[in-house]
Structures are given as C-alpha cells and as structure tokens.
Design a protein around this motif. Structure first.
Motif, PDB file in Angstrom:
ATOM      1  N   GLU A   6      -4.401  -7.559 -26.412  1.00  0.00           N
ATOM      2  CA  GLU A   6      -4.652  -7.823 -24.959  1.00  0.00           C
ATOM      3  C   GLU A   6      -5.018  -6.859 -24.603  1.00  0.00           C
ATOM      4  O   GLU A   6      -5.762  -7.393 -23.504  1.00  0.00           O
ATOM      5  CB  GLU A   6      -2.760  -7.322 -25.164  1.00  0.00           C
ATOM      6  CG  GLU A   6      -1.370  -7.191 -24.234  1.00  0.00           C
ATOM      7  CD  GLU A   6      -0.910  -5.981 -23.935  1.00  0.00           C
ATOM      8  OE1 GLU A   6      -0.763  -5.754 -23.052  1.00  0.00           O
ATOM      9  OE2 GLU A   6      -0.075  -7.089 -24.693  1.00  0.00           O
ATOM     10  N   ASN A  66      -8.562  -8.236 -24.224  1.00  0.00           N
ATOM     11  CA  ASN A  66      -8.253  -9.540 -22.825  1.00  0.00           C
ATOM     12  C   ASN A  66      -8.132  -8.512 -22.183  1.00  0.00           C
ATOM     13  O   ASN A  66      -9.117  -9.532 -20.826  1.00  0.00           O
ATOM     14  CB  ASN A  66      -7.389 -10.092 -23.210  1.00  0.00           C
ATOM     15  CG  ASN A  66      -6.925 -11.649 -22.519  1.00  0.00           C
ATOM     16  OD1 ASN A  66      -8.403 -12.927 -22.801  1.00  0.00           O
ATOM     17  ND2 ASN A  66      -6.304 -12.081 -22.407  1.00  0.00           N
ATOM     18  N   TRP A  67      -7.587  -7.508 -21.727  1.00  0.00           N
ATOM     19  CA  TRP A  67      -7.893  -6.568 -20.790  1.00  0.00           C
ATOM     20  C   TRP A  67      -9.275  -6.578 -20.159  1.00  0.00           C
ATOM     21  O   TRP A  67      -9.267  -6.613 -19.063  1.00  0.00           O
ATOM     22  CB  TRP A  67      -6.743  -5.303 -20.719  1.00  0.00           C
ATOM     23  CG  TRP A  67      -7.056  -4.786 -19.346  1.00  0.00           C
ATOM     24  CD1 TRP A  67      -5.925  -4.954 -17.874  1.00  0.00           C
ATOM     25  CD2 TRP A  67      -7.437  -3.846 -18.541  1.00  0.00           C
ATOM     26  NE1 TRP A  67      -5.829  -4.393 -17.046  1.00  0.00           N
ATOM     27  CE2 TRP A  67      -7.425  -3.751 -17.432  1.00  0.00           C
ATOM     28  CE3 TRP A  67      -8.469  -2.941 -19.714  1.00  0.00           C
ATOM     29  CZ2 TRP A  67      -8.211  -2.630 -17.175  1.00  0.00           C
ATOM     30  CZ3 TRP A  67      -9.452  -1.112 -19.078  1.00  0.00           C
ATOM     31  CH2 TRP A  67      -8.659  -1.658 -17.732  1.00  0.00           C
ATOM     32  N   LYS A  90      -1.895  -2.234 -33.668  1.00  0.00           N
ATOM     33  CA  LYS A  90      -1.854  -1.364 -32.002  1.00  0.00           C
ATOM     34  C   LYS A  90      -2.933  -0.465 -31.947  1.00  0.00           C
ATOM     35  O   LYS A  90      -3.842  -1.149 -33.002  1.00  0.00           O
ATOM     36  CB  LYS A  90      -0.714  -1.468 -32.112  1.00  0.00           C
ATOM     37  CG  LYS A  90       0.442  -1.724 -32.083  1.00  0.00           C
ATOM     38  CD  LYS A  90       1.971  -1.704 -31.516  1.00  0.00           C
ATOM     39  CE  LYS A  90       3.016  -2.115 -31.188  1.00  0.00           C
ATOM     40  NZ  LYS A  90       4.039  -1.573 -30.220  1.00  0.00           N
ATOM     41  N   TYR A 127     -12.842 -15.254 -23.112  1.00  0.00           N
ATOM     42  CA  TYR A 127     -12.377 -15.464 -21.699  1.00  0.00           C
ATOM     43  C   TYR A 127     -12.756 -16.286 -20.271  1.00  0.00           C
ATOM     44  O   TYR A 127     -11.780 -16.532 -19.560  1.00  0.00           O
ATOM     45  CB  TYR A 127     -12.375 -13.381 -21.227  1.00  0.00           C
ATOM     46  CG  TYR A 127     -11.286 -13.158 -19.534  1.00  0.00           C
ATOM     47  CD1 TYR A 127     -10.102 -13.309 -20.396  1.00  0.00           C
ATOM     48  CD2 TYR A 127     -11.609 -13.497 -19.155  1.00  0.00           C
ATOM     49  CE1 TYR A 127      -9.347 -12.495 -18.747  1.00  0.00           C
ATOM     50  CE2 TYR A 127     -11.304 -13.041 -17.434  1.00  0.00           C
ATOM     51  CZ  TYR A 127      -9.694 -12.546 -17.185  1.00  0.00           C
ATOM     52  OH  TYR A 127      -9.247 -12.166 -16.647  1.00  0.00           O
ATOM     53  N   VAL A 169      -0.925  -0.157 -27.089  1.00  0.00           N
ATOM     54  CA  VAL A 169      -1.170  -1.196 -26.498  1.00  0.00           C
ATOM     55  C   VAL A 169      -1.875  -2.395 -27.788  1.00  0.00           C
ATOM     56  O   VAL A 169      -2.264  -2.029 -28.229  1.00  0.00           O
ATOM     57  CB  VAL A 169      -1.876  -2.160 -26.021  1.00  0.00           C
ATOM     58  CG1 VAL A 169      -1.543  -1.595 -24.427  1.00  0.00           C
ATOM     59  CG2 VAL A 169      -3.484  -1.287 -25.825  1.00  0.00           C
ATOM     60  N   LYS A 170      -1.354  -3.775 -27.793  1.00  0.00           N
ATOM     61  CA  LYS A 170      -1.250  -4.683 -29.103  1.00  0.00           C
ATOM     62  C   LYS A 170      -3.150  -5.553 -28.685  1.00  0.00           C
ATOM     63  O   LYS A 170      -3.814  -4.827 -27.450  1.00  0.00           O
ATOM     64  CB  LYS A 170      -1.271  -5.855 -28.851  1.00  0.00           C
ATOM     65  CG  LYS A 170       0.330  -5.972 -29.129  1.00  0.00           C
ATOM     66  CD  LYS A 170       0.644  -7.374 -29.501  1.00  0.00           C
ATOM     67  CE  LYS A 170       2.575  -7.334 -29.507  1.00  0.00           C
ATOM     68  NZ  LYS A 170       3.176  -8.608 -29.467  1.00  0.00           N
ATOM     69  N   LYS A 214      -5.407   1.120 -15.140  1.00  0.00           N
ATOM     70  CA  LYS A 214      -4.357   0.702 -16.148  1.00  0.00           C
ATOM     71  C   LYS A 214      -3.674   2.057 -17.174  1.00  0.00           C
ATOM     72  O   LYS A 214      -3.354   1.841 -17.538  1.00  0.00           O
ATOM     73  CB  LYS A 214      -5.792   0.291 -17.589  1.00  0.00           C
ATOM     74  CG  LYS A 214      -5.283  -0.424 -17.994  1.00  0.00           C
ATOM     75  CD  LYS A 214      -4.463  -1.515 -18.019  1.00  0.00           C
ATOM     76  CE  LYS A 214      -3.713  -2.265 -19.626  1.00  0.00           C
ATOM     77  NZ  LYS A 214      -2.971  -3.289 -19.547  1.00  0.00           N
TER      78      LYS A 214
END
Lengths: 226, 308
Positions: B243, B246-247, B24, A211, B239-240, B231
């Motif tokens: 994803e 990444n969050w 997921k 990231y 959620v995937k 969130k």
C-alpha cells in the motif's frame, strides 16, 4: 555516483564534456523539431520532475526504503533524448547548488547518468519487453532496465576513475587524481551498484512504471512507440 | 450503547514505533521524504538569504565572480602539489571572511562534504596495496606476499607516506572546489549565476531551461512536502508495504501529471506575452571600474597559483 572535483584529470573531464555536449546538441535539435517552441517549458518541467523523482523515498520489499537515480524510468516515461537533457539539467543544478558532483566533473557525470544510463535502460526495456504490454515480462523488463542501466553507468564511472593512475601519474608513479586502478575501481563500482543500488533502482523503475501503466498508460513514451 | 467513533481512535496509542515485518512497514519513508524535500527548500532559503546580504563578494559583478570561479576550479584541478592547494584554501578563506559569511556554518558544511567525498573515498589508497612507497605505519604482517587474479598483496600491509600525500592532495582539492563553489553560491542568487554564464557563450535556450527548472523544482517540492505531511497526519499506525509503495508511485505520477499541466500553462503564458520561439536573455549593465580592479586582482592571484 556523482564524481566530485579533483578525481578526474583534464585529459578525462575535457573529452567527457565534449561527448556530453554532442548529446545535448543532438537532443536539443530533436526535441526542438518534435515539440516546436514548446520544448523549453517541456524540458524545464521534465527536469523538475527528474529532480523530484530522485528525492522520493520509496518503500521496497524487505522493510527498508531507497531512492533512485531515476534516469531509467525518465527515459521510459519521456524518451531517451528528453531524458538526456532533463537529467543533465538536474545534474548541473545539483553540482552548482548542492555540491553534489564537481563542476569539472559535470561532463563526466552527465555522460554516465544522463547519456549512458537513459539509453541503456531504454534499450534494455524495449528489448526485454518485446510486444508485451503488461504482465511479468513487461515488469521484468522495467526492473532490468533500471538495474542494468545503473550498473552500466557505474561501470563507466569506475572506468573513468580507473584510468586515472595510467594517464595521470607523477614521475615517481604517485597517482595525481583518482588513485584506484581499473582492477579496483571497476569491480568496486560495479559490485556495489549491481548488488545494492541497482536492485533498488530496478524495483523503483518497475514500481513506478506499474502505476503508470495501470492508471496513466497514455503518458508512457516507451509504450507509445511502435 | 453503540457509538460511531472509528475503531482506531479507541485503540490505546503505542509509544513504540510500528514494527517491521509481516508485510507491514513503518512510516519512516514519509519522514525521510519530508526530510529530503524540506532539506532542498531549507538549503535554497539559506543560500538566498545569505546572497541577499552585503559583503565584499556580494557586491562584485556576477560575471567577474563566475569567470573567476570557473578559472579557479580549473586551477585547483590542474595543481599537483600541496603548497599551491593550501595557498588557494587560504585565499578562499580570506574571501569568505571579507564577505562576512558565517564561518562556522559555512565550513561545517564544506568540511563534512570534504570529509566524505575527499578523505573517506581516498583514504584506503594510502595503503601500500594501492599506492606503493615506503611503509610508515605497518598494520598487518602476512607470512608471505600473495598474487592472485592480477592483484598483489605485499607481506607487510600498511600506510605509506606517498599514500598520505595522495589523500591530502585529493581532500584539499575537494575542499577547495567546494569552498569556492559555495562562496559564489552564498554571495550570488542562483538566477544571476545562470544569467552570468552567458559570458561563456552558453546558449540562452539552455540557460532559460535551467532557470525555469530551478524555479519549478521548489514549487513542486513544496507540493510534495505538503502531500507527505497530509499523509502523515492521516496515518495512525503502520501501513501495508504494498500500500505504501502504491501511494508513493501515485504521488510520483501525480507530480508527473502536474508538471505536464504546468508545461502547458507556462507555454500559454509565454505565447500570451509574445513569445515567438526566439530566446534572448537581457544583457547585463556595464561592468563598473571597481569590479574591473577587483577582477584584475583576483585573476592575477589565479595566474600566480597557476604559475607556482
């Protein structure tokens, strides 16, 4: 991997306090020179960040979550000497406020997690990535940095436990501190960290670095250096 | 007639948690993180609240408390017999009672941590495979003893008296260390503890870094809890996995950026107040007569345990 009070004999925890003290003094001197008067807020914020990074639950492939010690990624992001002090401050706060790790074992815990782990992780990362600035090799280096860093730190802790029956036993041979010999303590610590926690550490290290490289590459210490 | 209601609001909500698999992930990582960060805030609040009350240990000079704490911790680690450790346990218990700390809450935490870090870790060592001695409770009898790769497995595997004594010793040591540490923490604000370390010649620079870090850990922890709550409020289904990762990585990067900005702000504020690079924490007031007497009594008690 936080060693509690009572498991290490004074013959072990006193020298490890000494060893950590040497690294703290050198790190403080280096950062003072590098950052001038700004090193105080810099280290305080780095420590706060190091503390918080350990608390994040990160989803890892396989559907579960895990959290990292974080010393490897902190060494890559801030440099190994800043990591020594930042992680040490975190370990001291954890020992005093939350009872994570003993007071007598602060030197040992700092040596394992704030000295051994950041330096091993940092040098593994530098060595494996070579000149790569992205791609599979770069992220494999990040994974290996976290995985090997934590595994080596766990072996160091296992060694500290394992020598106790040799150096601190009663006249009847009864262990007075950590009771497990080297033949049990080292494999027990190494196996669980290599097969479980180290893999999580590696994944978290690679994930966070990915990231940063994508969005904030100018902040990564290990890629700034030539 | 076409409406503008988002599709996810038209779906019937399921009472079952989202299943794992298929790339997921359920949102438990958010709950777990909220729990971790809220746990820090809760713990610090409990300690702060307890430290602001009045009681025997609360009113004692922090320097006396801190030196006694470290002195006792060293004695606990030096003692090799159960009796002095039991004596220390009773002494700390008496101090907790005198300080009017909620015994149930205090010892619930101590016993839980003591059970995990003392008893559970050391319990396997009570087997004769690790601690040799007379087997009191045999659990397995093999056809013959085995030796391989330097390991020795005796014919009869069981718990030994010597092993139980090792487990009891380690558990008591861990319990005692935790009791005295939490007694100090529940009767003294953390910044005061750090300031008192000055008597042990810990450099002011190091103390100020710890104090600053401690303060900002809670400020940033609050921000992280808010980010996770926001969130969670926006999520209506699984959620995937990628994803989600990444969050989390994004939030870590955000906190990193935030700490760097705060570093600049703090430094500017320090310079604005005349900071020239020299650190000097203010000295404490003089130690009162009552504190000297209590301190003398506590250290005599400590020496007694050291001598016994």
């Amino acid at each position: 991997m936080h060693i509690p009070d009572g498991y290490l004999s004074p013959q072990t925890f006193v020298p490890l306090y000494g060893a950590s003290f040497v690294f703290w003094a050198v790190a403080l001197k280096k950062l003072k020179k590098e950052l001038s008067a700004k090193y105080i807020p810099y280290l305080a914020m780095a420590a706060a960040f190091s503390f918080l990074i350990m608390m994040f639950n990160v989803p890892i492939p396989g559907g579960t979550t895990g959290h990292a010690v974080g010393a490897g990624i902190i060494a890559i992001l801030l440099g190994p000497w800043a990591a020594v002090l930042a992680v040490s401050v975190v370990l001291i706060i954890q020992a005093i406020v939350f009872g994570d790790g003993g007071i007598t074992a602060i030197g040992a815990n700092c040596f394992n997690m704030a000295v051994v782990m950041p330096f091993v992780s940092y040098w593994v990362f530098k060595l494996v990535k070579g000149n790569a600035k992205g791609g599979a090799r770069f992220y494999a280096a990040a994974f290996l940095a976290g995985w090997i860093g934590l595994s080596v730190a766990s072996v160091a802790a296992g060694f500290e436990f394992g020598i106790q029956p040799m150096i601190a036993s009663g006249p009847d041979g009864k262990p007075l501190y950590a009771p497990y010999p080297l033949s049990i303590a080292v494999p027990a610590m190494a196996i669980e960290h290599m097969l479980v926690f180290g893999i999580v550490e590696g994944m978290v290290t690679a994930l966070i670095l990915k990231y940063f490289v994508k969005h904030e590459s100018e902040l990564v210490y290990a890629t700034k250096e030539a | 007639m076409k409406n503008d209601i988002p599709l996810f609001l038209l779906n019937t909500p399921s009472s079952h948690p989202p299943k794992r698999g298929g790339g997921k992930i359920n949102i438990s990582y958010i709950d777990k993180s909220i729990e971790s960060f809220a746990g820090i805030l809760k713990e610090s609040y409990i300690q702060w609240e307890s430290a602001s009350k009045t009681g025997f240990f609360h009113e004692l000079d922090t320097r006396i408390k801190v030196v006694f704490w470290l002195f006792l911790i060293v004695i606990i680690s030096l003692k090799k017999e159960l009796l002095p450790e039991l004596g220390i346990f009773i002494t700390v218990f008496t101090l907790v009672v005198l300080s009017r700390i909620n015994l149930v809450k205090f010892y619930k935490k101590i016993f839980l941590l003591g059970f995990i870090f003392g008893f559970l870790i050391s319990f396997p060592s009570s087997l004769n495979v690790i601690t040799h001695g007379e087997v009191l409770f045999p659990i397995i009898t093999l056809s013959k003893p085995y030796d391989f790769w330097g390991y020795h497995i005796p014919e009869v595997i069981g718990f030994t008296g010597e092993g139980f004594s090792v487990v009891a010793m380690l558990t008591l040591r861990v319990l005692n260390s935790l009791s005295i540490s939490f007694l100090i923490l529940y009767t003294t604000p953390f910044p005061e503890i750090i300031k008192a370390l000055k008597v042990l010649k810990v450099p002011d620079t190091f103390l100020i870094i710890i104090s600053l870090a401690y303060k900002y850990i809670f400020i940033f922890a609050r921000i992280v809890v808010d980010m996770h709550l926001a969130k969670k409020n926006r999520l209506v289904s699984a959620v995937k996995s990628a994803e989600a990762r990444n969050w989390v990585a994004g939030r870590i990067a955000f906190i990193f950026r935030k700490t760097q900005l705060k570093c600049d702000d703090v430094f500017k504020a320090m310079v604005g107040r005349g900071f020239s690079g020299k650190i000097k924490l203010y000295q404490y007031q003089k130690i009162m007569g009552r504190d000297w007497i209590v301190g003398f009594f506590l250290f005599t008690l400590g020496l007694l345990f050291l001598w016994v």
